[in-house]
Scaffold this motif. Structure first.
Motif, PDB file in Angstrom:
ATOM      1  N   THR A  46       6.633  -7.421  13.965  1.00  0.00           N
ATOM      2  CA  THR A  46       6.157  -6.022  14.977  1.00  0.00           C
ATOM      3  C   THR A  46       4.824  -4.893  14.544  1.00  0.00           C
ATOM      4  O   THR A  46       4.753  -5.521  12.765  1.00  0.00           O
ATOM      5  CB  THR A  46       7.304  -5.005  15.509  1.00  0.00           C
ATOM      6  N   ALA A  47       3.996  -4.361  15.502  1.00  0.00           N
ATOM      7  CA  ALA A  47       3.161  -3.665  14.676  1.00  0.00           C
ATOM      8  C   ALA A  47       4.066  -2.998  14.081  1.00  0.00           C
ATOM      9  O   ALA A  47       4.582  -1.905  14.342  1.00  0.00           O
ATOM     10  CB  ALA A  47       2.782  -3.652  15.960  1.00  0.00           C
ATOM     11  N   LEU A  48       2.676  -2.166  13.348  1.00  0.00           N
ATOM     12  CA  LEU A  48       2.935  -1.208  11.781  1.00  0.00           C
ATOM     13  C   LEU A  48       2.454  -0.020  12.653  1.00  0.00           C
ATOM     14  O   LEU A  48       2.018   0.153  13.703  1.00  0.00           O
ATOM     15  CB  LEU A  48       2.167  -1.370  10.787  1.00  0.00           C
ATOM     16  N   VAL A  49       3.554   1.047  12.307  1.00  0.00           N
ATOM     17  CA  VAL A  49       3.313   2.184  13.063  1.00  0.00           C
ATOM     18  C   VAL A  49       3.384   3.454  11.941  1.00  0.00           C
ATOM     19  O   VAL A  49       4.261   3.047  11.112  1.00  0.00           O
ATOM     20  CB  VAL A  49       5.003   3.113  14.125  1.00  0.00           C
ATOM     21  N   GLY A  50       1.679   4.041  12.197  1.00  0.00           N
ATOM     22  CA  GLY A  50       1.940   5.556  11.026  1.00  0.00           C
ATOM     23  C   GLY A  50       1.371   5.078   9.605  1.00  0.00           C
ATOM     24  O   GLY A  50       1.950   5.290   9.166  1.00  0.00           O
ATOM     25  N   ARG A  51       0.699   3.347   9.511  1.00  0.00           N
ATOM     26  CA  ARG A  51       0.854   3.036   7.952  1.00  0.00           C
ATOM     27  C   ARG A  51      -0.897   2.774   7.976  1.00  0.00           C
ATOM     28  O   ARG A  51      -1.007   2.022   7.429  1.00  0.00           O
ATOM     29  CB  ARG A  51       0.898   1.850   7.956  1.00  0.00           C
ATOM     30  N   GLN A  52      -1.440   3.547   8.804  1.00  0.00           N
ATOM     31  CA  GLN A  52      -3.161   3.354   8.926  1.00  0.00           C
ATOM     32  C   GLN A  52      -4.261   4.007   7.441  1.00  0.00           C
ATOM     33  O   GLN A  52      -4.535   2.698   6.736  1.00  0.00           O
ATOM     34  CB  GLN A  52      -3.449   4.573   9.519  1.00  0.00           C
ATOM     35  N   SER A  53      -3.463   4.707   7.023  1.00  0.00           N
ATOM     36  CA  SER A  53      -3.518   4.689   6.208  1.00  0.00           C
ATOM     37  C   SER A  53      -3.073   4.520   4.277  1.00  0.00           C
ATOM     38  O   SER A  53      -4.000   4.253   2.869  1.00  0.00           O
ATOM     39  CB  SER A  53      -3.740   7.031   5.052  1.00  0.00           C
ATOM     40  N   GLN A  54      -2.378   3.361   4.555  1.00  0.00           N
ATOM     41  CA  GLN A  54      -1.814   2.687   3.188  1.00  0.00           C
ATOM     42  C   GLN A  54      -2.282   0.934   3.611  1.00  0.00           C
ATOM     43  O   GLN A  54      -2.606   0.529   2.925  1.00  0.00           O
ATOM     44  CB  GLN A  54       0.384   3.012   3.640  1.00  0.00           C
ATOM     45  N   VAL A  55      -2.261   1.086   4.549  1.00  0.00           N
ATOM     46  CA  VAL A  55      -3.392  -0.815   4.839  1.00  0.00           C
ATOM     47  C   VAL A  55      -4.778  -0.143   4.207  1.00  0.00           C
ATOM     48  O   VAL A  55      -4.806  -1.242   3.750  1.00  0.00           O
ATOM     49  CB  VAL A  55      -3.262  -1.107   6.580  1.00  0.00           C
ATOM     50  N   ARG A  56      -5.287   0.466   4.788  1.00  0.00           N
ATOM     51  CA  ARG A  56      -6.698   1.301   4.172  1.00  0.00           C
ATOM     52  C   ARG A  56      -6.304   1.522   2.735  1.00  0.00           C
ATOM     53  O   ARG A  56      -7.808   0.077   2.312  1.00  0.00           O
ATOM     54  CB  ARG A  56      -6.845   2.502   4.763  1.00  0.00           C
TER      55      ARG A  56
ATOM     56  N   THR B 141       5.603   0.327  -2.685  1.00  0.00           N
ATOM     57  CA  THR B 141       6.694   1.152  -3.497  1.00  0.00           C
ATOM     58  C   THR B 141       6.808   1.931  -2.270  1.00  0.00           C
ATOM     59  O   THR B 141       5.998   3.007  -1.883  1.00  0.00           O
ATOM     60  CB  THR B 141       6.808   1.513  -4.590  1.00  0.00           C
ATOM     61  N   GLY B 142       8.196   2.325  -2.369  1.00  0.00           N
ATOM     62  CA  GLY B 142       9.320   3.090  -0.913  1.00  0.00           C
ATOM     63  C   GLY B 142      10.205   3.492  -1.603  1.00  0.00           C
ATOM     64  O   GLY B 142      11.147   2.484  -2.041  1.00  0.00           O
ATOM     65  N   PRO B 143      10.663   4.474  -0.895  1.00  0.00           N
ATOM     66  CA  PRO B 143      12.486   3.685  -1.067  1.00  0.00           C
ATOM     67  C   PRO B 143      13.006   3.336   0.388  1.00  0.00           C
ATOM     68  O   PRO B 143      12.214   2.326   0.722  1.00  0.00           O
ATOM     69  CB  PRO B 143      12.908   5.690   0.149  1.00  0.00           C
TER      70      PRO B 143
ATOM     71  N   ALA C 137      -0.773   1.231  -7.123  1.00  0.00           N
ATOM     72  CA  ALA C 137       0.069   1.480  -6.278  1.00  0.00           C
ATOM     73  C   ALA C 137       0.147   1.808  -4.848  1.00  0.00           C
ATOM     74  O   ALA C 137      -0.828   3.148  -4.968  1.00  0.00           O
ATOM     75  CB  ALA C 137       1.488   2.769  -7.509  1.00  0.00           C
ATOM     76  N   VAL C 138       0.421   1.501  -4.198  1.00  0.00           N
ATOM     77  CA  VAL C 138       0.376   2.727  -2.747  1.00  0.00           C
ATOM     78  C   VAL C 138       2.375   2.847  -2.441  1.00  0.00           C
ATOM     79  O   VAL C 138       3.049   2.381  -2.460  1.00  0.00           O
ATOM     80  CB  VAL C 138       0.165   1.706  -1.445  1.00  0.00           C
ATOM     81  N   GLU C 139       2.020   4.386  -1.850  1.00  0.00           N
ATOM     82  CA  GLU C 139       3.656   4.374  -1.739  1.00  0.00           C
ATOM     83  C   GLU C 139       3.842   4.842  -0.223  1.00  0.00           C
ATOM     84  O   GLU C 139       2.603   4.877   0.001  1.00  0.00           O
ATOM     85  CB  GLU C 139       3.494   5.703  -2.267  1.00  0.00           C
ATOM     86  N   VAL C 140       4.523   4.256   0.087  1.00  0.00           N
ATOM     87  CA  VAL C 140       5.548   4.414   1.678  1.00  0.00           C
ATOM     88  C   VAL C 140       6.641   4.809   1.999  1.00  0.00           C
ATOM     89  O   VAL C 140       7.635   5.164   1.203  1.00  0.00           O
ATOM     90  CB  VAL C 140       5.878   2.827   1.788  1.00  0.00           C
ATOM     91  N   GLY C 141       6.297   6.153   2.453  1.00  0.00           N
ATOM     92  CA  GLY C 141       7.339   6.732   3.147  1.00  0.00           C
ATOM     93  C   GLY C 141       8.002   6.695   4.081  1.00  0.00           C
ATOM     94  O   GLY C 141       7.557   6.410   4.930  1.00  0.00           O
TER      95      GLY C 141
ATOM     96  N   CYS D 286       3.087  -5.306   3.567  1.00  0.00           N
ATOM     97  CA  CYS D 286       2.994  -5.990   2.411  1.00  0.00           C
ATOM     98  C   CYS D 286       2.617  -7.693   3.538  1.00  0.00           C
ATOM     99  O   CYS D 286       1.210  -7.915   3.565  1.00  0.00           O
ATOM    100  CB  CYS D 286       4.458  -6.684   1.244  1.00  0.00           C
ATOM    101  N   ALA D 287       3.290  -7.678   4.904  1.00  0.00           N
ATOM    102  CA  ALA D 287       2.721  -8.359   5.604  1.00  0.00           C
ATOM    103  C   ALA D 287       1.838  -8.636   6.382  1.00  0.00           C
ATOM    104  O   ALA D 287       0.518  -9.333   6.369  1.00  0.00           O
ATOM    105  CB  ALA D 287       3.995  -9.410   6.228  1.00  0.00           C
ATOM    106  N   ASP D 288       1.265  -7.329   6.449  1.00  0.00           N
ATOM    107  CA  ASP D 288       0.209  -7.077   7.194  1.00  0.00           C
ATOM    108  C   ASP D 288      -0.753  -6.835   6.628  1.00  0.00           C
ATOM    109  O   ASP D 288      -1.712  -7.540   7.049  1.00  0.00           O
ATOM    110  CB  ASP D 288       0.486  -5.775   7.976  1.00  0.00           C
ATOM    111  N   VAL D 289      -1.183  -6.520   5.429  1.00  0.00           N
ATOM    112  CA  VAL D 289      -1.832  -6.126   4.525  1.00  0.00           C
ATOM    113  C   VAL D 289      -2.557  -8.084   4.101  1.00  0.00           C
ATOM    114  O   VAL D 289      -3.469  -7.979   4.443  1.00  0.00           O
ATOM    115  CB  VAL D 289      -1.550  -5.038   3.412  1.00  0.00           C
ATOM    116  N   GLY D 290      -1.821  -8.565   3.838  1.00  0.00           N
ATOM    117  CA  GLY D 290      -1.822 -10.050   3.722  1.00  0.00           C
ATOM    118  C   GLY D 290      -2.777 -10.784   5.075  1.00  0.00           C
ATOM    119  O   GLY D 290      -3.514 -11.977   4.700  1.00  0.00           O
ATOM    120  N   HIS D 291      -2.517 -10.817   6.290  1.00  0.00           N
ATOM    121  CA  HIS D 291      -2.340 -11.514   7.139  1.00  0.00           C
ATOM    122  C   HIS D 291      -4.155 -11.149   7.424  1.00  0.00           C
ATOM    123  O   HIS D 291      -4.810 -11.419   7.538  1.00  0.00           O
ATOM    124  CB  HIS D 291      -2.025 -11.041   7.863  1.00  0.00           C
TER     125      HIS D 291
END
Length: 620
Positions: free
Chosen positions: A277-287, A307-309, A427-431, A318-323
Motif C-alpha cells: 500500500t502507499a505510505l502515509v505520513g512518512r515523507q520526511s523519513q523517506v527523504r 527503527t521504531g516501536p 539511523a531513521v526513526e519511525v514513530g 524500507c520497501a518503499d525506499v528500496g523501490h
C-alpha cells in the motif's frame, strides 16, 4: 624506513626529517595540512618558531632527495615522472609514481591474493601472498618517531601483514603443505598464545601430519591461556575444530582440488518484496533515508538502519525506499528477513549461502565456514553496485558478515531494537502517525464514504491503535472483511471482553509483533516487562519502578532503558532536570497483557497489588 635511489641509500638520518618524510609518504598524493605535520612532530608542545623550523625541514628534504618540481609539470594535478614535493597554501603533498612505495606494492599484492583465494584460485593466491610477504622487512616504521597519524598507520600495516600471513598459511594448508608449515606455525602460535587463528591452523597442520595428540595439547594450552589471561572460552570455530580432531572427522582431510569460482552477473537478483500500500505520513523519513543512502562513503557502503516501536511500519518504509532507489544498483537487490519461522535470529552463515546462490555461485563452490562465505561475498561485491535489504535485524553480529565491500553498494536495515555500531552510518526513526495521517490511512483502505459516516469512531480507532500503521492496517482489514460492521462496533471491541478485561480483537494491539520483541529480550528484561505491563500506571519514573520491582534504582533504570531499546517502552523527559519518565504505548500494554493472559498470569490493574513487603508506590 629506507630511501633508495639508483642503488644509493638516501635515508635521512635526522629523526624529525624521517618523521616528516614518512608522514608525507604514507599519504602520498594528498595534501597534508601544516597543523597535522606540526602535531605529528611535536604533538602538544611545538617550539616557538615552529613555522620556520618546519620550512627548514621541507627545504632539507627537497635538497637531500632532490624533490623539486620537474620542468614538464606546471599544471596542478599532473602526474609527475618522479618523486615531487609540492607546496600548497595549507600544507605539503608528496607525489610518487606507482610502485615507488613498497607499502603500496605490498597492499596491492595482499589485496590481489585475497581476491584469488576467495575466488578459489589457491595456487595463484599462495604465490601472490608470498610475494607480498617477501616485501616485509620488519615492524612497520619501527625506526621513526610516531605521532598520532604514523602510530595509526603502523598499526594498520601490522594488521594487513598479519591478515596476509594468515591467508598465505590458509592457502598452503589447502594445498597440502602442512609438513612444511609446522615450524612456522609452532613459532607463531608460541609468540601469540591468544591468537586463535594461528592456534587453529597449527592444530589442523598437526592433525594432517598424523600428530593428533599434539593438536589436542595445543587446544588445551590455548583454552588455559584464554581463561587465565582474558577470562574467555575458546571461540565456536576453535571448539568445533577440537571436536573434529577428537572424532577424526573426515572434514579435516585435504580438500579436493577445485577450479576457481567464476561468478555470473547475467541475471541480477531482484528480491525486494512488492509494495503493498502507499505510505502515509512518512515523507520526511523517506527523504532522510534516501539522503543517507546517497551519501557515498570512502571505503565502505552506507548502512542505514530504520527503527521504531512494534507496528510503526518499518518494513513498509524500507520497501518503499528500496523501490525508489532501484536504478543505482543494477547488479542486484538482495532481501532477507533476519528472523526464522520460529522467531529466532537467523544465522548469517545460512543467509550468506542464500545470497551466494542468488548470485549464481554453484552449490559445490559455496565455502563451509561463515568467514569464508563472508569473504567470497565481499569479493563478488567489491566492484559492483548491490543493494542489500535486511528486515528484522536483532543482533549486530547478524549485520557485519552481510555488509558488501564496495562503497557503491548500500545496506538498508530494519531493526527491532536500537543499535549502535561503527558500521551504521545513519539511523531513521519511525514513530506513530498523528490522527489526520491515521484517518488518511483508513480512508485509503475503506474509502471516503465509510470514514465520513463515522469520522468520530474512526478518530477513536486511530487513538486506540496509537497511530501505529500495522495496527490500523489490521483494523481496516477486519472492517473490509465485515462490511456490515460499523466502525463503532470495532472500537467497542464488539462488546466482548475476556476474563482479563482485554478486548478479544487483540490483533489490533500488535500482539504478534510485541510478543516477538518480548521473546528476543534478555530474561531480566522480560521479567521487568511482565511486572510493569500489568499495572495501570501512566508513566514510570526509575524510583517508582524500583519500588514496584523491589530492586535498586540503578538496576531499574538500566532495565527501563533496555525496554526502550527493544521498543517495548518509550521515554520522555520528566518534570525535573535529567529525570526521565517511561511509559507503555496503550496498544503495547494491551498486547503485553494478552501475553500474560496466554501464559496463565494474573493481570493486575493496580500497582498496589504488585507491591510486597509493605512497599507502597507513589502516585504517578
Amino acid at each position: 624506513m629506507e630511501v633508495l635511489s639508483h642503488g644509493s641509500i638516501l635515508t635521512p638520518s635526522a629523526p624529525k626529517l624521517r618523521t616528516v618524510l614518512s608522514l608525507l609518504a604514507v599519504q602520498t598524493g594528498v595534501i597534508v595540512r601544516t597543523d597535522k605535520i606540526i602535531e605529528e612532530l611535536w604533538e602538544d608542545n611545538p617550539p616557538t618558531s615552529v613555522t620556520t623550523t618546519l620550512q627548514t625541514y621541507i627545504y632539507q628534504l627537497r635538497k637531500l632527495l632532490r624533490l623539486g618540481a620537474p620542468p614538464d609539470t606546471d599544471r596542478a594535478g599532473d602526474t609527475p615522472a618522479d618523486a615531487v614535493l609540492r607546496t600548497s597554501p595549507y600544507g605539503y603533498a608528496l607525489f610518487l609514481d606507482p610502485g615507488m612505495l613498497d607499502t603500496t606494492r605490498f597492499e596491492r599484492l595482499s589485496d590481489q591474493g585475497r581476491r584469488e583465494l576467495e575466488a578459489g584460485d589457491v595456487n595463484a593466491a599462495a604465490e601472490t601472498l608470498s610475494r607480498a610477504l617477501r616485501l616485509w622487512r620488519g615492524p612497520a616504521l619501527v625506526d621513526v618517531s610516531h605521532g598520532p597519524v604514523l602510530r595509526a598507520e603502523a598499526l594498520r600495516f601490522e594488521e594487513i601483514n598479519r591478515n596476509t600471513l594468515e591467508r598465505r598459511i590458509e592457502a598452503d594448508l589447502y594445498l597440502g603443505r602442512h609438513h612444511g608449515l609446522l615450524g612456522e606455525l609452532t613459532r607463531l602460535a608460541a609468540e601469540q598464545l591468544t591468537h586463535e587463528g594461528f592456534q587453529a591452523k597449527l592444530m589442523l597442520a598437526l592433525h594432517r601430519a598424523g600428530r593428533r595428540s599434539e593438536a589436542l595439547q595445543i587446544y588445551q594450552r590455548t583454552r588455559s591461556v584464554l581463561a587465565r589471561e582474558l577470562g574467555l572460552d575458546p571461540s565456536g570455530e576453535l571448539e568445533q575444530l577440537h571436536r573434529a580432531v577428537l572424532a577424526a572427522d573426515e572434514s579435516l582431510a585435504l580438500p579436493r582440488p577445485r577450479s576457481p569460482v567464476r561468478l555470473s552477473h547475467t541475471r541480477p537478483p531482484r528480491q525486494l518484496p512488492p509494495q503493498r500500500t502507499a505510505l502515509v505520513g512518512r515523507q520526511s523519513q523517506v527523504r532522510a533515508a534516501l539522503a543517507a543512502m546517497s551519501a557515498r562513503q570512502v571505503h565502505a557502503p552506507p548502512v542505514v538502519v530504520i527503527t521504531g516501536p512494534p507496528g510503526a511500519g518499518k518494513s513498509a518504509l524500507c520497501a518503499d525506499v528500496g523501490h525508489r532507489i532501484n536504478t543505482p544498483y543494477p547488479d542486484g537487490q538482495l532481501f532477507v528477513r533476519l528472523l526464522d519461522a520460529q522467531g529466532r535470529p537467523a544465522d548469517p552463515h545460512n543467509i550468506l549461502a542464500e545470497f551466494l546462490r542468488a548470485l549464481d555461485v554453484p552449490e559445490d563452490r559455496i565455502p563451509a565456514t561463515l568467514s569464508e562465505r563472508s569473504r567470497l561475498f565481499r569479493t563478488w561485491t567489491a566492484d559492483r553496485h548491490i543493494l542489500v535489504i535486511l528486515d528484522d535485524l536483532v543482533q549486530i553480529d547478524q549485520l557485519l558478515p552481510l555488509v558488501p565491500a564496495s562503497p557503491d553498494c548500500a545496506v538498508l536495515v530494519t531493526a527491532r531494537r536500537q543499535l549502535s555500531a561503527p558500521v551504521v552510518t545513519a539511523a531513521v526513526e519511525v514513530g506513530p502517525l498523528d490522527v489526520d495521517e491515521g484517518l488518511r490511512l483508513l480512508t485509503n483502505v475503506l474509502g471516503k464514504q465509510r470514514i465520513a459516516r463515522e469520522e468520530a469512531a474512526a478518530r477513536e480507532l486511530v487513538h486506540l491503535c496509537d497511530g501505529l500503521p500495522a495496527a490500523l492496517q489490521a483494523a481496516a482489514a477486519l472492517l473490509q472483511l465485515r462490511l456490515h460492521w460499523p466502525l463503532s462496533k470495532l472500537v467497542r471491541g464488539n462488546g466482548a471482553m475476556d476474563v482479563h478485561n482485554i478486548p478479544n480483537h487483540h490483533e489490533l494491539f500488535l500482539y504478534p509483533s510485541v510478543e516477538l520483541s518480548y521473546r528476543l529480550a534478555p530474561p531480566n528484561v522480560q521479567r521487568a516487562f511482565r511486572k510493569l505491563v500489568r499495572l495501570d500506571v501512566s508513566a514510570f519514573t526509575p524510583r517508582l519502578a524500583a519500588r514496584l520491582l523491589q530492586i535498586s534504582e540503578f538496576h531499574t533504570e538500566s532495565l527501563l532503558d533496555e525496554l526502550v531499546e527493544f521498543r517495548l517502552m518509550v521515554a520522555k523527559p520528566g518534570g525535573e532536570a535529567d529525570l526521565l519518565q517511561y511509559r507503555f504505548l496503550p496498544s503495547v500494554r494491551a498486547a503485553g497483557r494478552r501475553l500474560l493472559a496466554g501464559a496463565g498470569d494474573v493481570v493486575h490493574g493496580s500497582p498496589y497489588q504488585a507491591v510486597r513487603a509493605g512497599v507502597t508506590p507513589v502516585s504517578s
